[in-house]
Scaffold this motif. Sequence first.
Motif, PDB file in Angstrom:
ATOM      1  N   TRP A 182       0.824  -1.209   0.000  1.00  0.00           N
ATOM      2  CA  TRP A 182       0.000   0.000   0.000  1.00  0.00           C
ATOM      3  C   TRP A 182       0.855   1.254   0.000  1.00  0.00           C
ATOM      4  O   TRP A 182       0.440   2.285  -0.500  1.00  0.00           O
ATOM      5  CB  TRP A 182      -0.937  -0.015   1.197  1.00  0.00           C
ATOM      6  CG  TRP A 182      -2.152  -0.859   0.976  1.00  0.00           C
ATOM      7  CD1 TRP A 182      -2.415  -1.677  -0.082  1.00  0.00           C
ATOM      8  CD2 TRP A 182      -3.274  -0.956   1.833  1.00  0.00           C
ATOM      9  NE1 TRP A 182      -3.626  -2.284   0.083  1.00  0.00           N
ATOM     10  CE2 TRP A 182      -4.183  -1.863   1.242  1.00  0.00           C
ATOM     11  CE3 TRP A 182      -3.597  -0.381   3.051  1.00  0.00           C
ATOM     12  CZ2 TRP A 182      -5.405  -2.181   1.825  1.00  0.00           C
ATOM     13  CZ3 TRP A 182      -4.813  -0.702   3.627  1.00  0.00           C
ATOM     14  CH2 TRP A 182      -5.702  -1.595   3.016  1.00  0.00           C
TER      15      TRP A 182
ATOM     16  N   THR B 292      -0.407   7.942  -0.318  1.00  0.00           N
ATOM     17  CA  THR B 292      -1.588   8.628   0.199  1.00  0.00           C
ATOM     18  C   THR B 292      -1.469  10.144   0.066  1.00  0.00           C
ATOM     19  O   THR B 292      -2.326  10.874   0.543  1.00  0.00           O
ATOM     20  CB  THR B 292      -1.844   8.278   1.680  1.00  0.00           C
ATOM     21  OG1 THR B 292      -0.732   8.728   2.452  1.00  0.00           O
ATOM     22  CG2 THR B 292      -2.073   6.797   1.865  1.00  0.00           C
TER      23      THR B 292
ATOM     24  N   LEU C 199     -11.430   8.305   6.513  1.00  0.00           N
ATOM     25  CA  LEU C 199     -12.079   6.996   6.617  1.00  0.00           C
ATOM     26  C   LEU C 199     -13.179   7.004   7.669  1.00  0.00           C
ATOM     27  O   LEU C 199     -14.244   6.416   7.477  1.00  0.00           O
ATOM     28  CB  LEU C 199     -11.039   5.915   6.912  1.00  0.00           C
ATOM     29  CG  LEU C 199     -10.045   5.648   5.778  1.00  0.00           C
ATOM     30  CD1 LEU C 199      -8.913   4.749   6.257  1.00  0.00           C
ATOM     31  CD2 LEU C 199     -10.746   5.049   4.568  1.00  0.00           C
TER      32      LEU C 199
ATOM     33  N   LEU D  63     -10.582   8.951  -1.836  1.00  0.00           N
ATOM     34  CA  LEU D  63     -10.609   7.616  -1.240  1.00  0.00           C
ATOM     35  C   LEU D  63     -10.866   6.544  -2.299  1.00  0.00           C
ATOM     36  O   LEU D  63     -10.249   5.470  -2.255  1.00  0.00           O
ATOM     37  CB  LEU D  63     -11.657   7.536  -0.127  1.00  0.00           C
ATOM     38  CG  LEU D  63     -11.337   8.294   1.154  1.00  0.00           C
ATOM     39  CD1 LEU D  63     -12.492   8.165   2.151  1.00  0.00           C
ATOM     40  CD2 LEU D  63     -10.031   7.819   1.774  1.00  0.00           C
TER      41      LEU D  63
ATOM     42  N   ARG E  38      -8.209   3.608  -3.054  1.00  0.00           N
ATOM     43  CA  ARG E  38      -8.601   2.190  -2.987  1.00  0.00           C
ATOM     44  C   ARG E  38      -8.313   1.474  -4.308  1.00  0.00           C
ATOM     45  O   ARG E  38      -7.846   0.340  -4.308  1.00  0.00           O
ATOM     46  CB  ARG E  38     -10.085   2.068  -2.647  1.00  0.00           C
ATOM     47  CG  ARG E  38     -10.366   2.292  -1.191  1.00  0.00           C
ATOM     48  CD  ARG E  38     -11.795   1.912  -0.836  1.00  0.00           C
ATOM     49  NE  ARG E  38     -11.976   2.122   0.569  1.00  0.00           N
ATOM     50  CZ  ARG E  38     -12.638   3.149   1.102  1.00  0.00           C
ATOM     51  NH1 ARG E  38     -13.195   4.057   0.326  1.00  0.00           N
ATOM     52  NH2 ARG E  38     -12.744   3.270   2.407  1.00  0.00           N
TER      53      ARG E  38
ATOM     54  N   ARG F 109      -4.629   0.805  -4.479  1.00  0.00           N
ATOM     55  CA  ARG F 109      -4.253  -0.251  -3.538  1.00  0.00           C
ATOM     56  C   ARG F 109      -4.721  -1.613  -4.032  1.00  0.00           C
ATOM     57  O   ARG F 109      -4.006  -2.606  -3.930  1.00  0.00           O
ATOM     58  CB  ARG F 109      -4.835   0.045  -2.156  1.00  0.00           C
ATOM     59  CG  ARG F 109      -4.104   1.166  -1.442  1.00  0.00           C
ATOM     60  CD  ARG F 109      -4.753   1.468  -0.116  1.00  0.00           C
ATOM     61  NE  ARG F 109      -3.878   2.276   0.712  1.00  0.00           N
ATOM     62  CZ  ARG F 109      -4.165   2.623   1.967  1.00  0.00           C
ATOM     63  NH1 ARG F 109      -5.304   2.231   2.519  1.00  0.00           N
ATOM     64  NH2 ARG F 109      -3.320   3.350   2.667  1.00  0.00           N
ATOM     65  N   GLU F 110      -5.947  -1.660  -4.550  1.00  0.00           N
ATOM     66  CA  GLU F 110      -6.475  -2.925  -5.048  1.00  0.00           C
ATOM     67  C   GLU F 110      -5.668  -3.430  -6.239  1.00  0.00           C
ATOM     68  O   GLU F 110      -5.465  -4.634  -6.393  1.00  0.00           O
ATOM     69  CB  GLU F 110      -7.952  -2.778  -5.405  1.00  0.00           C
ATOM     70  CG  GLU F 110      -8.824  -2.684  -4.168  1.00  0.00           C
ATOM     71  CD  GLU F 110     -10.274  -2.342  -4.469  1.00  0.00           C
ATOM     72  OE1 GLU F 110     -10.692  -2.373  -5.654  1.00  0.00           O
ATOM     73  OE2 GLU F 110     -10.996  -2.017  -3.504  1.00  0.00           O
TER      74      GLU F 110
ATOM     75  N   ALA G  25      -4.763   3.650   8.267  1.00  0.00           N
ATOM     76  CA  ALA G  25      -4.723   2.883   7.036  1.00  0.00           C
ATOM     77  C   ALA G  25      -3.477   3.128   6.273  1.00  0.00           C
ATOM     78  O   ALA G  25      -2.788   4.061   6.461  1.00  0.00           O
ATOM     79  CB  ALA G  25      -5.896   3.238   6.171  1.00  0.00           C
TER      80      ALA G  25
END
Length: 161
Positions: free
Chosen positions: A29, A34, A46, A107, A111, A114-115, A161
Amino acid sequence: MVTSFSPRPEPYEVARVTSTAAELLEVLWGRASTAPVSASQLRVLLILEHDPGIKLRTLADLLASTPPSTSRLCDRLQAAGFIERMGSPADRREVRLHLSSHGSAFLADLRARREKALQTVLEQMPAAKRIALLEGLEAFCTAADAQIHDHGVQGPGSRTA
């Protein structure tokens, strides 16, 4: 790494491997930066995503911080366009916090990145192992969610996170 398990691994064995997996996940990650938000700011985003309209004082409690420090953190997020502050119609002194559309988009993009990093790793695993991982993670999420809510701790915001 894991070489063998007893037929019924003890929780401490699984905890050790899960901890290693979490550390590796953090590295993966970390590649999906970020920026421009810090880890603390991401945690706020979050929390707001999962608890829209939260009061500033409640957010401060969840962050184990003081209201003035939390307010300054939110000032920076608001200046960057990630959150919105709204007065409560019931009490003018009460400030409610919401994720802005820019914050939601951030966000969603984070995501997705990250995915993608996770997908690259998961593609290297045999299908049967991916199924087992998915089943195990679903059970873990259910148990963790139950424990978090039984203890009155906010779910996604309780860990950076």
